[in-house]
Design an enzyme around this catalytic site. Structure first.
Site, short mmCIF file in Angstrom:
data_model
loop_
_atom_site.label_atom_id
_atom_site.label_comp_id
_atom_site.label_asym_id
_atom_site.label_seq_id
_atom_site.Cartn_x
_atom_site.Cartn_y
_atom_site.Cartn_z
N HIS A 1 12.71 -2.96 -11.79
CA HIS A 1 12.00 -2.25 -10.73
C HIS A 1 10.51 -2.62 -10.74
O HIS A 1 9.87 -2.60 -11.79
CB HIS A 1 12.17 -0.74 -10.98
CG HIS A 1 11.63 0.13 -9.90
ND1 HIS A 1 10.85 1.24 -10.15
CD2 HIS A 1 11.78 0.07 -8.55
CE1 HIS A 1 10.55 1.83 -9.02
NE2 HIS A 1 11.10 1.15 -8.02
N ARG A 2 10.00 -2.96 -9.58
CA ARG A 2 8.59 -3.35 -9.39
C ARG A 2 8.22 -4.53 -10.29
O ARG A 2 7.07 -4.65 -10.71
CB ARG A 2 7.65 -2.16 -9.60
CG ARG A 2 7.97 -0.99 -8.66
CD ARG A 2 7.00 0.16 -8.74
NE ARG A 2 7.51 1.32 -8.01
CZ ARG A 2 6.91 2.50 -7.96
NH1 ARG A 2 5.76 2.69 -8.57
NH2 ARG A 2 7.47 3.49 -7.29
N GLU B 1 12.92 -6.34 -8.21
CA GLU B 1 12.57 -5.68 -6.96
C GLU B 1 11.06 -5.58 -6.92
O GLU B 1 10.43 -5.36 -7.95
CB GLU B 1 13.19 -4.27 -6.93
CG GLU B 1 12.94 -3.49 -5.65
CD GLU B 1 11.76 -2.50 -5.71
OE1 GLU B 1 11.56 -1.77 -4.73
OE2 GLU B 1 11.04 -2.45 -6.73
N ASP C 1 7.61 -4.42 -3.98
CA ASP C 1 7.25 -3.79 -2.69
C ASP C 1 6.26 -4.67 -1.94
O ASP C 1 5.31 -5.19 -2.55
CB ASP C 1 6.60 -2.43 -2.96
CG ASP C 1 7.47 -1.55 -3.82
OD1 ASP C 1 8.59 -1.23 -3.39
OD2 ASP C 1 7.04 -1.18 -4.93
N HIS D 1 2.62 -1.04 -3.88
CA HIS D 1 3.49 0.10 -3.55
C HIS D 1 2.81 1.13 -2.66
O HIS D 1 3.39 1.58 -1.67
CB HIS D 1 3.95 0.77 -4.84
CG HIS D 1 4.86 1.94 -4.62
ND1 HIS D 1 4.38 3.22 -4.35
CD2 HIS D 1 6.21 2.04 -4.61
CE1 HIS D 1 5.41 4.03 -4.19
NE2 HIS D 1 6.53 3.35 -4.34
N GLU E 1 11.35 -5.28 -1.11
CA GLU E 1 11.30 -4.01 -0.38
C GLU E 1 10.14 -4.07 0.61
O GLU E 1 8.98 -4.19 0.22
CB GLU E 1 11.12 -2.81 -1.31
CG GLU E 1 11.13 -1.53 -0.47
CD GLU E 1 10.84 -0.25 -1.20
OE1 GLU E 1 10.98 -0.18 -2.44
OE2 GLU E 1 10.47 0.72 -0.50
N LYS F 1 7.62 -2.39 2.63
CA LYS F 1 7.00 -1.08 2.43
C LYS F 1 5.83 -0.96 3.41
O LYS F 1 4.67 -1.15 3.03
CB LYS F 1 6.53 -1.04 0.98
CG LYS F 1 6.01 0.26 0.47
CD LYS F 1 7.09 1.21 0.18
CE LYS F 1 7.38 1.42 -1.28
NZ LYS F 1 8.50 2.35 -1.49
N ASP G 1 13.22 1.02 -14.56
CA ASP G 1 11.93 0.76 -15.20
C ASP G 1 12.10 0.54 -16.69
O ASP G 1 11.22 0.01 -17.34
CB ASP G 1 11.00 1.98 -15.03
CG ASP G 1 10.65 2.23 -13.58
OD1 ASP G 1 10.22 1.29 -12.90
OD2 ASP G 1 10.81 3.39 -13.14
O1 G3P Z 1 13.85 -0.22 -3.94
C1 G3P Z 1 14.08 0.80 -4.83
C2 G3P Z 1 12.85 1.63 -5.11
O2 G3P Z 1 11.77 0.76 -5.40
C3 G3P Z 1 12.48 2.54 -3.97
O3 G3P Z 1 11.43 3.41 -4.27
O4 G3P Z 1 9.09 4.17 -4.18
O5 G3P Z 1 9.86 2.81 -6.11
O6 G3P Z 1 9.57 1.75 -3.89
P1 G3P Z 1 9.92 3.00 -4.63
MG MG Z 2 10.26 -0.29 -4.27
#
Ligand code: G3P
Ligand code: MG
Length: 250
Positions: free
Chosen positions: A12-13, A39, A41, A54, A114, A116, A236
């Site tokens: 994540h991120r 992933e 943003d 983000h 993603e 955003k 994470d």
């Molecule tokens: O794409 C999954 C997750 O990243 C969505 O929430 O706020 O962490 O971008 P957020």
């Molecule tokens: Mg995200």
């Protein structure tokens, strides 16, 4: 039937808890820990350059101030996106999508981009993000999956680069999820793990879509998600949920 030709555990991120989010170091960290899928943003600068960040505002993850959507790329390029995390990352820039795509290609890492959008910029972010992704990943073995909480962004991405796969991000399952996935021609639904049940996974699969869970940060939840046949999870905790966690359960 296979719904998900991508890694099942996604950093994540970029690097989860182990690097400043949405940076090139984060992607390198995820890769160094064995993750083949990341992933991140993507939002537009004031002058329309897709960058990794983000929040709509700069304060939490950079030394800048104000809104990303009001800041031209020339100024974003001067910011430090790593010091908030640790002094070891004091020279970490806000990466462009182009830099992130090049790094993913060099490392052989698959990306979930993603989209955003800052509020009011849904269509432009979907369109420009998708057009750039289309160019950057042209000829790549595995194109990125574009996801967004904003249907308008996904719809713009669909028009701009129809061949790039799309996933709809949601918190809780809306009653019209089938209609939305169909209208946006998505391949997947990305739902808050808190709201996923075995029945939801079954229904989403029966409708012909993959389901991914965000953000799973403990092993018990990860085990539950995979026991219910969730296709992928975002995490994470790259230390406790390994890239091959799902394979280890069978
Ligand atoms: O794409 C999954 C997750 O990243 C969505 O929430 O706020 O962490 O971008 P957020
Ligand atoms: Mg995200």
């Amino acid at each position: 039937m296979t719904f998900w030709p991508y890694p099942r555990v996604i950093a994540h991120r970029g690097g989860g808890q182990f690097a400043p989010e949405n940076t090139l170091s984060a992607i390198r960290k995820g890769h160094s820990l064995g993750f083949h899928g990341v992933e991140f943003d993507v939002m537009l600068s004031q002058d329309g350059v897709p960058v990794l960040i983000h929040d709509e505002t700069l304060e939490r993850t950079t030394n800048g101030h104000g809104r990303v959507a009001d800041t031209p790329m020339r100024l974003l390029a001067e910011l430090n996106a790593g010091s908030w995390f640790s002094s070891a990352f004091a020279h970490e820039p806000v990466p462009t999508l182009e830099a992130a795509a090049n790094l993913c290609a060099a490392l052989g890492v698959w990306a979930n981009v993603e989209i955003k959008p800052a509020s009011g910029h849904e269509v432009d972010t979907g369109r420009l993000g998708a057009l750039l992704a289309q160019r950057l990943w042209c000829g790549a073995p595995r194109p990125p999956l574009l996801s967004s909480f904003q249907p308008a962004a996904l719809d713009a991405a669909r028009h701009a680069a129809p061949e790039l796969p799309r996933g709809l991000l949601i918190d809780n399952l809306p009653p019209d999820w089938r209609m939305q996935l169909q209208a946006l021609e998505c391949v997947s639904l990305h739902c808050n793990a808190k709201h996923i049940t075995a029945d939801i996974v079954r229904d989403v699969h029966n409708a012909g879509y993959a389901i991914a869970a965000w953000t799973v940060n403990d092993a018990a939840t990860a085990r539950r998600m995979f026991a219910w046949n969730v296709d992928a999870i975002f995490t994470d905790r790259l230390d406790i949920i390994s890239p091959d966690f799902a394979a280890g359960l069978v």
